[in-house]
Scaffold this active site. Sequence first.
Site, short mmCIF file in Angstrom:
data_model
loop_
_atom_site.label_atom_id
_atom_site.label_comp_id
_atom_site.label_asym_id
_atom_site.label_seq_id
_atom_site.Cartn_x
_atom_site.Cartn_y
_atom_site.Cartn_z
N CYS B 254 0.83 -1.21 0.00
CA CYS B 254 0.00 0.00 0.00
C CYS B 254 0.87 1.26 0.00
CB CYS B 254 -0.92 0.02 1.22
SG CYS B 254 -2.18 -1.26 1.15
N CYS B 434 14.30 9.19 -8.18
CA CYS B 434 12.99 8.59 -7.91
C CYS B 434 12.72 8.75 -6.41
CB CYS B 434 12.96 7.12 -8.33
SG CYS B 434 14.05 6.09 -7.35
#
Lengths: 107, 480
Positions: B254, B434
């Site tokens: 998640c 990133c």
Amino acid sequence: MASTEDISIIVEFTGGLEMLFSDERKHKLSVPAKDSKGEAITVGWLVEYLCEEVMKDTRKEMFVLDGHVRPGILVLINDADWELEGEATYTLQPNDNILFVSTLHGG
Amino acid sequence: MMDAATQTAEQLRQQITATEEQLQKLKEQLASVETQNEAPGIETPLNDLSVQHPVTPGKWPLSSEEYKRYGRQMIVPNIGIQGQLRLKAASVLIVGAGGLGCPAAAYLAGAGVGTIGIVDGDEVETSNLHRQILHSTSKVGMKKVDSAISYLKSLNPNLKYNAHTSHLTPENSESIVSQYDLVLDCTDHPTSRYLISDICVLLQKPLVSASALRTDGQLIVLNSPSLPPGNEAGGPCYRCVFPKPPPAESVVSCGDGGILGPVVGVMGVLQALEAIKLIAGGKLKAEGSGEGKTDASMLLFSANSNPPFRSLRLRSRRPKCFACSAAAGLSLESLASGSLDYLLFCGVNAPVSILGPEERVEAREYETIRKEKGAGHLLVDTREKVQFDICNIEGSINVPISTLQGNRALAAEGELPSWLPETLPPDSPIYVVCRLGNDSQVVTRKLKESGLDKNGRYIGDIKGGLKAWKQQVDSSWPEY
Ligand SMILES: [Zn+2]
């Protein structure tokens, strides 16, 4: 001699697999009724076809691993586990719905 | 300074917990005083003429407070007084006090399940609060299990709550799970899912398993009926459905993929519903056999599909299942001895390390380069667009890793990709960033392989990604 007849089927992806298929969950496909050897096409044939013709993503291993649908993906033929229907040998019928479900782990 | 603040926060948390406990006790006292008031014999003057009954202990199986509390569910034909008494006598173990476990626990406590155990080793974090509805802002830092139970006690003080404040392990699983009739898998990783299924098979407990990610959820009732291993009439286990674990790189959490609160909430609520159906319907204890095989079904929920729910027919027990077949290689002894390594079985997603040290720069080094080179360099951010839109470093361009994997953003040989600014001189360096410094390595390698580094152009990534950028350069960077 191979037939030129096509059949329409619906292929769906869920659980994140749709990302490998242009972010589309539902694909209405028209596929040849017979393979190159003139045999009626199977779900096994379809898996290969999806990999080669439909999937744009380079990560093939996220869908097929060692020649099989990768672990963690359920294949459903008209909403029933393909293991109840003969797995890859199941012969595709017109208007079949083939659903690929990747298991989720979040909670 | 930080230490003092942390200390103050800790003191406040303790004070809040203590005060909440005190409030809890006061509420319990009030509830018991009110219950006594309602007892016949202390009627109001209006009822003076009615016949006065002394309280007969044991006359009714539930207290008058319980009749009131559960009345609305008891009058549903599927429940009735028998169902309510079964709920009261039942014990349920909830593994995971997160997005699934919180709503599941709330509804089971509300419904009057006599004993509720919760297993979780984690502490409440701010990023949990949008979906883990038993926790609250003042409980950040507290053990999730303690936070959940303090909420549940105020919801329903009549029940017994067991706190298991460390994670479920092969070693502790038998002693914990054996105390319960039914298990809810509300965890978030394949390793725990296989472990929970295995112990449920060995101890013959039905298992209600759910999971969720982004806008999708999945629910499956396993090992129900919970007949002994080898009995084909029993319900399939997790290994029957998924004999091999998914490759670690295909498992999305998640935290990485995102999750909508109501989506995981729906799945947790459905787990509670399945549990109530099993308990009230008297189906906890598997009876009889030879009734043929039992297929399982999986319920899919997809917030953006129409219809949003879809039920799939799954297989029955697998004849050679490692856990639940006659040929099973699993036993309580092998589990307790630690000979089953679930981490090894499921594999670990090791941090990416594919670049050499000369291909990587520290965030603070990049900051210096950035000041020196100005427009004479390019910063490529490989996060998905939705994350890039939340926050990005000024001047960076977004090339999501997924577009590279789809081969959409890499140009044919000899051509330049369309995202590359035409004004960028051919020898200007490219830096790749990133979120954490994993994807940036993959993309750096891909860009080099595509030939973008000819002309002696430097291509490298920022070590540790935007997390390092926050730590080393810009403390205001919003971490999400
Ligand atoms: Zn099994």
